[in-house]
Every structure is written in structure tokens, then in C-alpha cells.
Design a protein around this motif. Structure first.
Motif: not given
Length: 1036
Positions: A345-359
Motif C-alpha cells: 500500500a502507498a500512503g504518507k506517512p507510510r502505512p503499517a501492514v498487518r494480517w488477520l485470519r478469520d477476523g
């Protein structure tokens, strides 16, 4: 072993068998996919609406069930709760800010997995009343600036502001002198005037959906002390923040307003770039639509008047919400395999990325590795199936990407991809036979020919994916070939029969060629093949197939014979250069031959145009050589365009002729302080090629003006004024910022010059007031321009006269003569030019009825030096008074002594009656009853008769003094149309119209007796008749 397309389900894994069998069902199941998600909601406090609805709907099979979270905690849907579910929507009854304001998420689940929606906030809008405390009065010297603070009450969200003066709804307009900040609500007046005296109240309005609420403050009184007429330089009072943060795609508004006398002008500029086409708005505001990262930088507001200038600078910093560059997609993977998923993902500030499994949050564990936007699985198991979400977030927002992972366990199955039953192959050629059963995990593959097990050899290859390749095929290779596939779930096989055919060969190959742009060419290609199969030809250019339907007529097949595949190329272009390959193909093999076509043409575009050494009238360009397209480059041309024109124009260069081996040139004769883009074109003997891409925009350095302003003129105005006009200098000739004009003027015949500086390039006149200036006094005037770099040359001297004075002398010997009953002619003796203090424009005739006042007189003006006028529209039999005045640009002069005139009586209203006629040989005699004028009508002096043979012949006008007339007619006369009317001093009367027939001597009145225009009439009389020729239309 199962049949050719069979399959086996063993008892190795009951669970995986159930998964596989479910996959075979006709209705495919899948996890939830959101179709509607909750959105940020603003609820007005005190609204009559008794509920809030947050929407949520997901597509799923089996259908999804729904839950909701508030601030991360699951909501309990109890029978007496204010929360209830309607399908997937959350309905909150009687919402209360203290309990319900917060962040909400919808959770959708089914047997395949769970996903969570984006977060949506529920906030409550409100606007309280202004403070009830009285506001202090404000006293300021008239001519100075003043600011009223709004101090709005607590509110959410933002407000719009206006100010009241004395009473509602007398709102103060934003007119350049006054400004209302929409950031603070404060009112600014740049220079107070007497009309500003009064009571002021801040009027604040909140807009929430369709609900509008307004409140206003207590009044604050403004009183003014004695006027201070002194002028002073601007001082900026309303300023935008030093750092303005904005999200990409939004509109940014900067405010800037200054006190000063005269009222300052506001100008905007971007210090580290040029003005964008997205700038809109009026002087105190700079608004940038759809702001982007290119708009980031330092902006300056400049306030300027004739006494000086003030500036203020601040930065716009652009940030952005997260936006997906790469997302995950639904994936089916084999049990035991590895899987790598990634999202970005692009964005400013740089986005943080996390993951979900079944919520639920997903972190690294055992076979799963989570690293930012990367998710890796080792040796997938069935339990890894489910719904996964990648979440990117920064302080401006959060985005979700969802996908379903399905882990499969399947026995080999050839039903979807069986081995081809009949496999034709060419003698001495190669055949590829795929073996692609559906299987999870991947199946082990064996091949047999008949009962013989095949292994890799010089002619036989079995690839890692199970494909069988046979080379150098002969007749002995014909037979049955069977693929056997097996994994821990079961076995299956599939069989095909190989048939060997004659090989295809190219018998006449295409030849390489060299042509010019626009020429035609045919590339030959003939082939032989097995007669039992169809032969097709295909062509490719540089390995890309040629689509004849999309070639715009450049390519076509030259023959319809099966063994001939010639390619015809018409109007060849540069893009048609390359390696052409002819392929003759049957279902079993193909043969190809290639040839190279060179198309010579104008050069391609040069590359990398760079601008250096920027001066005020010169720059240095450099570029890289483009393709010569097989003909040497002879010379280069340089073109440029400015922001004022989108048209590219050829520029002068040094050297004048740029040789084909050059890669730099100086551009000369540029306009100082002008934004330019440059491009370069190459040419050879075949023409001028395509231009390079434009260079980056540059602005030449500033220089003093080199051209004097034009259109120097003037005149007019009030007494004791000299008005000087000129044509504003175009942007092309301003040469720098801080542009204005310097005027020099003196009374003709005197020595010393007076000067005046007029700022702003848009200025177009100057008014000099002095009690000593007499009317219509000649002045010598000249003008030059200036900017921050210096002054330009002066114009030629022009003669401009001061304001004129009304004429002081009246015309004389005015005479008036009645003409008909509604017209008169007026004449007079002119005034002498020496009596004028101005330029005589003409004369004004005033006329009024006896008994009326002269102020109510009607007026007619003449132009120039004419000394007579024809006046129409008068009343009959009426006495008029007439006077004449001279006029110029300053006004009208004194009246002449008035003269009197009485218009004549009107003509009789009754038309001639009892019209009859008799024929005598070639003459017709027409008679009628005489018309007797009444006391209020003018005397009858004669009659006019218009005679017309038919509707196509020219009419003839006869004049008679008595009530009869003789008219010559031709022998073949049958009928005619006649109009008869009276005439006299008052004009012509109403006509009577009759239709004369030879066999009838009685009057036949025509119904339509309306006067009509008659072309080219001829008037004929004998003895008592007068002959007249009328050239133009005559209206009776």
C-alpha cells in the motif's frame, strides 16, 4: 486401476475425502465478501431522528451471520437493548453521545471463515450558543484597518461564517476591502470608511446533512474618530498557518488579508514552482483543487499598494490515506505445498501492514511467517483454509483487502484434461503430449506406448510436469500412448493415439528489402504440406503476430491460393521495419522463414532535452541523439512554448543552423521572466521527424522592460482633471515582477516634467487633479514601464487635453418650418470653434409644446458640424417652442433664443368614395366624389392615384387636381388595381382601393385596403397632370 478418465477415493484420509467430495458439488461454497460496509456517520444532537443505522452486507455461501464491535468490544444484542440487527445492519435506537460515540466494525462469518469490515466512526454534531456577555465597543481612526474577533462557541464539525451589520439579514459582502476568515470567523476591514459605522455581529452556521443551524453573537459597536487621510503600506493581518497539512485529492484553502491605504492588492506565488492550473479563487484566498504531491512546497502571499508591500510565507505539506498497490486474491493451493502472499500500500506517512485470519490477528508461528506485507506458508494443511485479510493503516485511515485460501486434497482426475484421443504428428518433426490431471497433491506420472514403459532417451523426454515429448518422429512411432497418474489419494490414466503425417516445408522464402516511408512492397512465401490436412499462413513482425483486421489497411494477403501466403505491405511506415516471419502451419507441424524489412524515414524524436545556463534572453539546450531511421540526420530544429500559448513555435538559435552531429545549442531572443518548455526535432532528406518530449518548465531571468507601453491617449473627466489612458502591457513584455508604469507630463510650452508611478500591470489610466488646470489645456505626456530590475524606454510624446468645459456660446438665427402635419425642419447658424473650450460634437434640438415646461422637452442630437435637422413625430395642428444648444464631451451649452412653430392640420381621414369608371376606346375615365376637409383637417389640394395593371407589373402614380382622371389603357386591357387618396398641406390621406374590370362600370371596393409598399412607380400626367419618375419604393 481406474479407466482412462477415472478416479479412486481411498480410505487414506476420510477428512480430505469429504473436502474433495464437497468441492465436486454443484453449488460452490465461499467465504464472506463485503458488498456494503459501514461509513463514517455524523448524527446531529437534538435531531428528531430517533435512530442511527450502520450498514453491512456480505455475499457468502452459505449465507453469512453478523456481529458488531464497538471500540474493539463485541456488542451484546439483548432483547431490551438499544442495539438490534436488521439483516447485517446495526440499528442504534435513541443514540446518546456519551454511550454511542466511537468506532464500529461489522464481523461477517460463515462455515468458510470470517472477515471484519473497515472501521466507521459515529460522531455527534452540535453547535452551542454564543456567550451572552456583552462585547466591547471598538473605536478606530477612519482610514485605518480593524479586526473583529468572532470567538465562536463550542461546535462540531466546522462552521461557515458571515457578519451582520446593524440588523438581520444585512450581511457584509466580501468586496476586497472587507474579508471574513472561514478559519477563525474573524472580520477584517482593510481601510475603514464612514459607511462602516454601526453594530457588528458574528453569524455562524453549522451544516450537518440536511440540517442547518445558525447562531449569532452579541453586537459590538464600531465608532470612528476623525479621518486620517494619510496613505500607508500594507500590513498582513489574516495569515495561513506556517505549515498546512492536506490530504491528496482534497481542496486546500489558504487565507491572506492585509490592512493598508489604499486597500492592498493580494497576489499569490509558489516559491519553488510555477502556478498550477488547479488554482482558483479570489484575491484573499488561494484554493487548490484536487491537491497532489506536486503541489507541496512554499507559498507566498504578497500584499501591495502604492506605498509598499508586505509578504508572508508558509508551506503546504501533502499527505495521503493508504491506497492499495497490490492486493491478495482468492487462492486454491494443494495440500503440502508452499504459498507466498503479499500486499503493498502507498500512503504518507507510510502505512503499517498487518494480517488477520478469520477476523483475528495473525502472527508468525510454526509453518507461518508474517513479515510486513509478506505472508508465507510452509507445507499447507487443510486447517490453513479460511478467510485472510491484509490491513494497511496510517493516521489518516485504514484499508482492508480480503481473500479466501482453500487447501485442496484430490485424487488424480482426467475428466477436465484428458490426453487428446487423436494426436497427429509430422514425419521428422516433434510432438508434445501434455498429461495434466487434476490432483492434489501433485501426482506422479508414468507413460507407456502400448505395453512398453517409456523412459528418457535421445528421442523421448518426460518433463517434470509429466509432459511427453517425442522428436525426429518416424512411422514406427505410431500407436497408443497412455499417461498413468498417482498420489496418496488414488490413481487414474488417460490414452491417446499418435498418427504420423508428411512434414510442411517452405518452398519460396521471403527476401529482405529496403524501402522509403510511403512505398509499397510484397513479401513472398510459398509452402508444401501433407494433402490430408489444411494449410494456413501466419505472419509476425519481430515475433508479434500481425492482425490484418487492425492494421489500418497497411497489411493484406496477396493471394487466395492455399500454397501461397504472400504478404502485401501498403504505404509503409517506420513502425513496419523489422524481421518478418512467415509461418506455414498444419495441425501437426509448421515451417517458418524470415526476412528483414528496412523502412527509411524522417528521424525519430531526440531524447533527454535538458535546459542549462538560464539567462534573461538565452538558455543552453542539450539532448541525446534519437534514431536516424536509416537516413543520416542533417540538422536539428528547436521549438518552444510559453504558459501564455499552447502553440509550439520555432526559435532562433546559436548557431543558426544546428548540424546533425550536434547535441547542444543556445536558444536566443527569449522573453525575460517567462515560463518556457522546449523540444527538439531532427530532420533528414526524408523530412522532419517527431519532436522530443518537452523539457522541464523553466523561467528565464528577470530584466528591465525593453518596450514602452502603447496606446497613450486621454481626455475627458471632471473639471481641473487630466486623465491619461494607455494600453496595459501584456505579460510577454513585462520582463519581471513588481511591474508598473511611470508617467511624465507637463503643460505644453512649459519646461519642467511632473512624474507619477502607477503600480500593477493591469492599470490602464491615471487621473491628475490640480486646481490650476484650465479646461481643454494641452499637455505633453510620455510613459515608460518599470519592474524590480529597472526602468524601460520612454514612449513618444503624445498630446493629451485636460477635461473639457461645456460650450459657453449658443447657436443663433434659429428657424423652424413645418413640414406636413407631424414634421418640421430646423436650421441655425453655428458657433465659432474659437468660442469652444473642447471639441464640438454636434448640436441638440429641444422642442416642447406650448404650455409645457422646457424641462419636459423632447431632444434630437446631430453629429458633427451640420446646421440643420429634420424632426418627426410631432402632433398635428400644435404650437411648439424650439431651441438649439451646442454640446461636447463635458455637456451641453446655453440655449439659443427659442422660436415658435405650429404644425399643419392633419389630412382628411375620409377616403374618396363612390368611385366609378367608363371605357372609351383606349382610355378609361375614373371619377369619385370630392372629399371636403373638416374644420380640424387641412385643405384638399388634389388627389393621388396609384394604377397597376396586375400584381407583377410596375405601378404608375397619377396626380389630379379634380375628382376625375383619364388613363390610357391597351386594347387587350381586362382589369387593373387602383388606389386613390387626397393630398394637401397636412400630407396624404387614407386610400380607397378598387378593382377595375372592362365589362363593369361600377365601383368594386377591394376588402384589403391596407397601405402597401409599391416598387418603382411612374407618375404620369397630361395637361392638368404632372409627370414624375419615382426610383425608390413609394408608399401611398
Amino acid at each position: 486401476m481406474a479407466g482412462a478418465t477415472g478416479f479412486v477415493c481411498t480410505s487414506l484420509a476420510v477428512v480430505t475425502l469429504l473436502v474433495w467430495c464437497r468441492a465436486q458439488s454443484s453449488t460452490r461454497s465461499y467465504g464472506p465478501v463485503f458488498e456494503e460496509q459501514p461509513v463514517h456517520t455524523l448524527f446531529p444532537e437534538g435531531s428528531a431522528e430517533e435512530k442511527v443505522t450502520l450498514t453491512c452486507r456480505a455475499r457468502a455461501s452459505p449465507p453469512a451471520t453478523y456481529r458488531w464491535k464497538m471500540n474493539g468490544t463485541e456488542l451484546k444484542m439483548e432483547p431490551d437493548s438499544r442495539y438490534r440487527l436488521v439483516a447485517g445492519d446495526l440499528v442504534i435506537s435513541n443514540p446518546v453521545k456519551a454511550k454511542d460515540a466511537g468506532s464500529y466494525q461489522c464481523v461477517a462469518s460463515n462455515s468458510r471463515g470470517t472477515v471484519v469490515s473497515r472501521e466507521a466512526s459515529l460522531r455527534f454534531g452540535f453547535l452551542q450558543e454564543f456567550s451572552a456577555e456583552e462585547r466591547d465597543p471598538v473605536k478606530i481612526t477612519e482610514g485605518w484597518g480593524v479586526m473583529f474577533a468572532c470567538s465562536p462557541p463550542p461546535h462540531y464539525p466546522g462552521l461557515s461564517y458571515r457578519w451582520l451589520l446593524n440588523e438581520f439579514p444585512n450581511f457584509i459582502p466580501a468586496d476586497g476591502r472587507r474579508f471574513v476568515s472561514q478559519t477563525t470567523g474573524n472580520l477584517y476591514i482593510a481601510k475603514t470608511e464612514a459607511s462602516d459605522l454601526g453594530n457588528y455581529s458574528c453569524f455562524a452556521t453549522s451544516h450537518i446533512d440536511f440540517i442547518t443551524k445558525s447562531v449569532f453573537s452579541k453586537f459590538s459597536r464600531l465608532s470612528l474618530a476623525a479621518e486620517d487621510a494619510r496613505q500607508y503600506a500594507p500590513s498582513i493581518k489574516a495569515r495561513f498557518p506556517a505549515d498546512t497539512y492536506a490530504l491528496a485529492g482534497q481542496m486546500v484553502t489558504l487565507e491572506c488579508f492585509a490592512f493598508g491605504n489604499p486597500v492592498p492588492r493580494i497576489k499569490w506565488r509558489k516559491l519553488d514552482g510555477s502556478q498550477s492550473s488547479k488554482w482558483i479563487g479570489s484575491e484573499p484566498l488561494l484554493q487548490i483543487q484536487d491537491v497532489g504531491f506536486e503541489d507541496e512546497g512554499t507559498y507566498e502571499c504578497e500584499a501591495e499598494n502604492i506605498k509598499g508591500r508586505d509578504t508572508y510565507q508558509g508551506r503546504i505539506i501533502i499527505q495521503a490515506q493508504p491506497e492499495w498497490l497490490k492486493v491478495i486474491t482468492d487462492t486454491e493451493a494443494d495440500i503440502g505445498s508452499d504459498l507466498r502472499w503479499s500486499c503493498a500500500a502507498a500512503g504518507k506517512p507510510r502505512p503499517a501492514v498487518r494480517w488477520l485470519r478469520d477476523g483475528q490477528p495473525l502472527t508468525s508461528q510454526n509453518r507461518i511467517e508474517v513479515s510486513g506485507g509478506e505472508l508465507r506458508f510452509s507445507k499447507l494443511v487443510l486447517e490453513d483454509s479460511g478467510m485472510y485479510q491484509c490491513v494497511a493503516e496510517n493516521k489518516h485511515g485504514t484499508v482492508y483487502a480480503s481473500a479466501e485460501l482453500t487447501v485442496q486434497a484430490l485424487a488424480p482426475d482426467f475428466r477436465l484434461n484428458p490426453v487428446k484421443r487423436l494426436i497427429p504428428a509430422a514425419r521428422s518433426g516433434k510432438v508434445i503430449i501434455p498429461c495434466q490431471p487434476r490432483a492434489a497433491p501433485k501426482a506422479t506420472v508414468l507413460w507407456t506406448k502400448g505395453t512398453e514403459l517409456l523412459t528418457n532417451s535421445s528421442r523421448v523426454t518426460i518433463t517434470t510436469d509429466g509432459t511427453l515429448i517425442l522428436q525426429n518422429i518416424s512411422k514406427s512411432d505410431e500407436g497408443k500412448y497412455t499417461c498413468f497418474a498417482e498420489n496418496f489419494m488414488g490413481k487414474a490414466n488417460s490414452t491417446g493415439i499418435l498418427s504420423v503425417r508428411d512434414a510442411t516445408k517452405i518452398t519460396l522464402a521471403p527476401s529482405s528489402a529496403d524501402i522509403n516511408v510511403g512505398e509499397n512492397l510484397t513479401l513472398q512465401c510459398h509452402a508444401s504440406h501433407d494433402p490430408t490436412m489444411d494449410l494456413t499462413f501466419t505472419w509476425s513482425l519481430d515475433d508479434f503476430p500481425i492482425d490484418f483486421d487492425k492494421s489500418e489497411g497497411h497489411y493484406r494477403r496477396a493471394s487466395v491460393k492455399e500454397a501461397v501466403g504472400d504478404l502485401s505491405i501498403s504505404n509503409a511506415q517506420l513502425k513496419h521495419s523489422g524481421r518478418y516471419t512467415c509461418t506455414a502451419q498444419t495441425v501437426v507441424d509448421s515451417a517458418s522463414e524470415s526476412a528483414t524489412l528496412t523502412v527509411r524515414g524522417p528521424p525519430g524524436p531526440p531524447g533527454g532535452v535538458v535546459v542549462r545556463d538560464v539567462g534573461d534572453t538565452t538558455v543552453l539546450l542539450s539532448w541525446s541523439r534519437g534514431f536516424d531511421n536509416h537516413s543520416p540526420i542533417a540538422r536539428y530544429l528547436v521549438e518552444a512554448r510559453t504558459l501564455l500559448s499552447s502553440t509550439w513555435k520555432q526559435m532562433r538559435t546559436n548557431p543558426v543552423n544546428i548540424e546533425g552531429n550536434a547535441e547542444t545549442a543556445q536558444v536566443v531572443n527569449l522573453i525575460p521572466w517567462m515560463d518556457y518548455e522546449f523540444r527538439v526535432l531532427a530532420s533528414n532528406i526524408l523530412g522532419v521527424g517527431e519532436p522530443s518530449l518537452p523539457s522541464s518548465k523553466i523561467r528565464t531571468k528577470e530584466a528591465a522592460p525593453t518596450v514602452a507601453p502603447s496606446g497613450l491617449s486621454g481626455g475627458g473627466g471632471a473639471p481641473n482633471e487630466l486623465i491619461i489612458n494607455w494600453t496595459p502591457t501584456l505579460r510577454d513584455y513585462q520582463n519581471g515582477d513588481g511591474f508598473g508604469y511611470i508617467l511624465s507630463f507637463r503643460k505644453k510650452g512649459t519646461q519642467g516634467w511632473l512624474t507619477a508611478r502607477v503600480p500593477h500591470a493591469e492599470s490602464l489610466h491615471y487621473v491628475y487633479r490640480n486646481e490650476s488646470i484650465g479646461p481643454y489645456t494641452p499637455f505633453e505626456v510620455k510613459i515608460k514601464a518599470y519592474n524590480r530590475k529597472g526602468e524601460g524606454p520612454e514612449s513618444l510624446t503624445a498630446i493629451v487635453y485636460s477635461a473639457e468645459e461645456e460650450p459657453k456660446v449658443a447657436p443663433f438665427r434659429v428657424t423652424a418650418k413645418a413640414v406636413l402635419s407631424s414634421e418640421m425642419d430646423v436650421s441655425w447658424e453655428p458657433i465659432e470653434q474659437g468660442d469652444m473650450t473642447g471639441v464640438l460634437l454636434g448640436y441638440e434640438i429641444r422642442y416642447w409644446k406650448d404650455g409645457d415646461k422646457e424641462e419636459a422637452a423632447d431632444r434630437v442630437r446631430t453629429a458633427g458640424l451640420v446646421t440643420s435637422a429634420h424632426v418627426t413625430g410631432l402632433n398635428p395642428n400644435t404650437k411648439y417652442h424650439v431651441s438649439v444648444r451646442a454640446y461636447n464631451r463635458a455637456g451641453t451649452g446655453p440655449p439659443s433664443p427659442s422660436t415658435n412653430i405650429t404644425t399643419t392640420k392633419p389630412p382628411p381621414k375620409r377616403p374618396p368614395g363612390n368611385i366609378s369608371w367608363t371605357f372609351s376606346g383606349s382610355t378609361v375615365t375614373i371619377k369619385w366624389d370630392p372629399v371636403v376637409a373638416k374644420a380640424d383637417e387641412s385643405a384638399v389640394t388634389g388627389y393621388k392615384m396609384l394604377y397597376r395593371q396586375d400584381s407583377h407589373s410596375a405601378p404608375t402614380l397619377y396626380l389630379a387636381s379634380k375628382s376625375r382622371i383619364d388613363i390610357p389603357v391597351p386594347e387587350d386591357f381586362t382589369h387593373a388595381f387602383v388606389q386613390i387618396r387626397v393630398t394637401g398641406p397636412g400630407g396624404d390621406g387614407i386610400p380607397a382601393e378598387v378593382h377595375i374590370l372592362r365589362n363593369s362600370g361600377t365601383s368594386m371596393m377591394v376588402e384589403d385596403s391596407v397601405t402597401r409598399p409599391v416598387p418603382h412607380a411612374v407618375i404620369v400626367t397630361t395637361n392638368s397632370l404632372v409627370m414624375v419618375a419615382l426610383i425608390s419604393y413609394l408608399e401611398l
